[in-house]
Design a protein around this motif. Structure first.
Motif, mmCIF file in Angstrom:
data_model
loop_
_atom_site.group_PDB
_atom_site.id
_atom_site.type_symbol
_atom_site.label_atom_id
_atom_site.label_comp_id
_atom_site.label_asym_id
_atom_site.label_seq_id
_atom_site.Cartn_x
_atom_site.Cartn_y
_atom_site.Cartn_z
ATOM 1 N N ILE A 4 -4.636 -4.369 -9.849
ATOM 2 C CA ILE A 4 -5.039 -3.170 -9.125
ATOM 3 C C ILE A 4 -6.490 -2.868 -9.458
ATOM 4 C CG2 ILE A 4 -4.606 -0.715 -8.744
ATOM 5 C CD1 ILE A 4 -2.339 -2.519 -7.781
ATOM 6 N N PRO A 46 0.803 -1.234 0.000
ATOM 7 C CA PRO A 46 0.000 0.000 0.000
ATOM 8 C C PRO A 46 0.834 1.282 0.000
ATOM 9 C CG PRO A 46 -0.886 -1.563 1.590
ATOM 10 C CD PRO A 46 0.445 -2.105 1.131
ATOM 11 N N GLU A 88 -7.643 5.420 1.750
ATOM 12 C CA GLU A 88 -6.265 4.972 1.734
ATOM 13 C C GLU A 88 -6.138 3.709 0.901
ATOM 14 O OE1 GLU A 88 -4.793 4.487 5.667
ATOM 15 O OE2 GLU A 88 -4.977 6.606 6.182
ATOM 16 N N ALA A 89 -4.964 3.523 0.297
ATOM 17 C CA ALA A 89 -4.715 2.321 -0.491
ATOM 18 C C ALA A 89 -4.715 1.093 0.417
ATOM 19 C CB ALA A 89 -3.385 2.439 -1.218
ATOM 20 N N SER A 90 -5.042 -0.068 -0.159
ATOM 21 C CA SER A 90 -5.115 -1.283 0.642
ATOM 22 C C SER A 90 -4.728 -2.495 -0.197
ATOM 23 C CB SER A 90 -6.531 -1.467 1.208
ATOM 24 O OG SER A 90 -7.469 -1.616 0.149
ATOM 25 N N ALA A 116 -4.269 6.632 -3.269
ATOM 26 C CA ALA A 116 -5.550 6.530 -2.572
ATOM 27 C C ALA A 116 -6.635 6.161 -3.569
ATOM 28 C CB ALA A 116 -5.884 7.858 -1.895
ATOM 29 N N LEU A 147 0.876 2.670 -3.577
ATOM 30 C CA LEU A 147 -0.379 2.744 -4.319
ATOM 31 C C LEU A 147 -1.090 4.047 -4.006
ATOM 32 C CD1 LEU A 147 -1.749 -0.892 -3.785
ATOM 33 C CD2 LEU A 147 -0.305 -0.033 -5.651
ATOM 34 N N THR A 200 -7.287 3.032 -4.474
ATOM 35 C CA THR A 200 -6.972 1.791 -5.180
ATOM 36 C C THR A 200 -6.733 0.668 -4.178
ATOM 37 O OG1 THR A 200 -4.592 2.253 -5.258
ATOM 38 C CG2 THR A 200 -5.920 2.994 -7.138
ATOM 39 N N ARG A 201 -6.901 -0.550 -4.689
ATOM 40 C CA ARG A 201 -6.672 -1.746 -3.869
ATOM 41 C C ARG A 201 -5.943 -2.775 -4.733
ATOM 42 N NH1 ARG A 201 -11.616 -3.583 -3.594
ATOM 43 N NH2 ARG A 201 -12.200 -2.475 -1.692
#
Length: 350
Positions: free
Chosen positions: A330, A257, A337-339, A262, A260, A264-265
């Motif tokens: 992705i 994370p 927040e990215a995760s 914000a 990456l 997105t996962r």
């Protein structure tokens, strides 16, 4: 009454001088474009213009080897931890799109053993050779009373540079592929837990490793951290690298994370990459839960890259000698927040 000396207080200046003479040729062998001068000055000089940079941004990183050093000390195998030391910093530099340029080390001990220290620094020089950076200096500190017996500690400092427009991460978006580059072993994280698991197993370090027939347990666990610098630079120069994450403490959930954006996962499938036997053994012997394994260890993926073209990126990386798996994608996400989400096959990490 005999006068007191530094040596009677536990510090041997002559041993320190002997070590410097032994490591000078090791450092010289790592020299590269941009290095000015050699070992022995009060500071190291580097010419960025001489290294070919036009509008550079410096990128620096520092790290150590952690309690993996205790394993090196207990087994008397000191030759690979220097590679670990370099790897932990240069891998962090290259994921930002920078080329590691030079490296300095710090070696601290209670009583300087010249042969031991020279073996460690030889590993540092080898790590620098693998990373294409110069070993330009360092410090050896003999501190009786602070370190006992044959104990020692290491720290390393890497400096790299990137052209201003080439810094990473850059342009990561939904639909990009996530590739995993194979680790060479446990690397340099989680050894406080590793040592507890080995203690529980009752196996001595010289016993055959249950997960690596023909290799002692100590030797197998000391396999040095893989250095990914050359392969990642090749991918970046080919215009195929959007982001990269060095998988250290915190594992995949804690490190990916960080690169990456914000919203997105990363969705990963653990069935898509091989789990090295060492991790199955650690999980089984220590009764370590799957989520803890993923938070503590790299679990076989030492570096992650994000790219828009998985096929082309894989070809470049494999040409550089990497073992590559397409481990996920992705996706867009509602979170601020990215995760990371990691889907585990039944029974993993068995």
């Amino acid at each position: 009454m005999a006068s007191m000396t530094y040596r009677t207080a536990g510090v041997d200046i002559d041993a320190g001088d002997a070590l410097v003479e032994r490591i000078k040729p090791l450092a010289k062998a790592t020299s590269r474009a941009g290095v000015l001068g050699g070992i022995g000055g009060f500071g190291a000089l580097f010419d960025l213009k001489g290294a070919g940079f036009r509008d550079p941004v410096l990128v620096a990183s520092t790290d150590g080897v952690g309690t993996k050093l205790k394993l090196a000390i207990d087994t008397g195998r000191h030759g690979s931890v220097g590679i670990d030391l370099v790897a932990m910093s240069v891998n962090d530099v290259v994921v930002q799109g920078a080329e590691p340029l030079f490296f300095l080390d710090y070696f601290a001990t209670g009583r300087l053993d010249v042969a031991q220290a020279a073996s460690v620094v030889a590993g540092v020089a080898e790590g620098c050779r693998q990373a294409g950076c110069a070993l330009v200096g360092g410090e050896t500190a003999e501190m009786p009373g602070l370190y006992s017996g044959g104990d020692y500690d290491l720290a390393g400092f890497a400096v790299g540079a990137a052209e201003r427009g080439a810094l990473l991460p850059k342009g990561v978006c939904a639909g990009d592929a996530v590739l995993g580059l194979a680790a060479s072993g446990v690397h340099s994280n989680g050894f406080s837990l590793v040592r507890r698991i080995v203690e529980k197993s009752g196996l001595p370090w010289e016993a055959e490793a249950p997960f690596a027939p023909g290799t002692s347990l100590g030797e197998a666990l000391l396999a040095p951290t893989k250095i990914y610098v050359r392969s990642l630079l090749a991918l970046h120069r080919a215009g195929l690298l959007k982001a990269a994450a060095h998988i250290t403490g915190g594992g995949l959930p804690g490190n990916l994370p960080r690169v990456l954006p914000a919203g997105t996962r990363a969705v990963l499938d653990a069935a898509r990459w091989p789990l090295p036997p060492v991790f199955s053994w650690l999980a089984r012997t220590g009764e370590v839960a799957a989520d803890e394994m993923l938070r503590v260890f790299n679990c076989g993926v030492g570096m992650v890259v994000v790219t828009a073209d998985a096929k082309a990126a894989r070809a470049v990386l494999e040409a550089e000698g990497e073992t590559v798996s397409v481990i996920g994608t992705i996706e867009a996400a509602d979170e601020t927040e990215a995760s990371v989400r990691i889907d585990l096959p039944a029974g993993w990490p068995a």
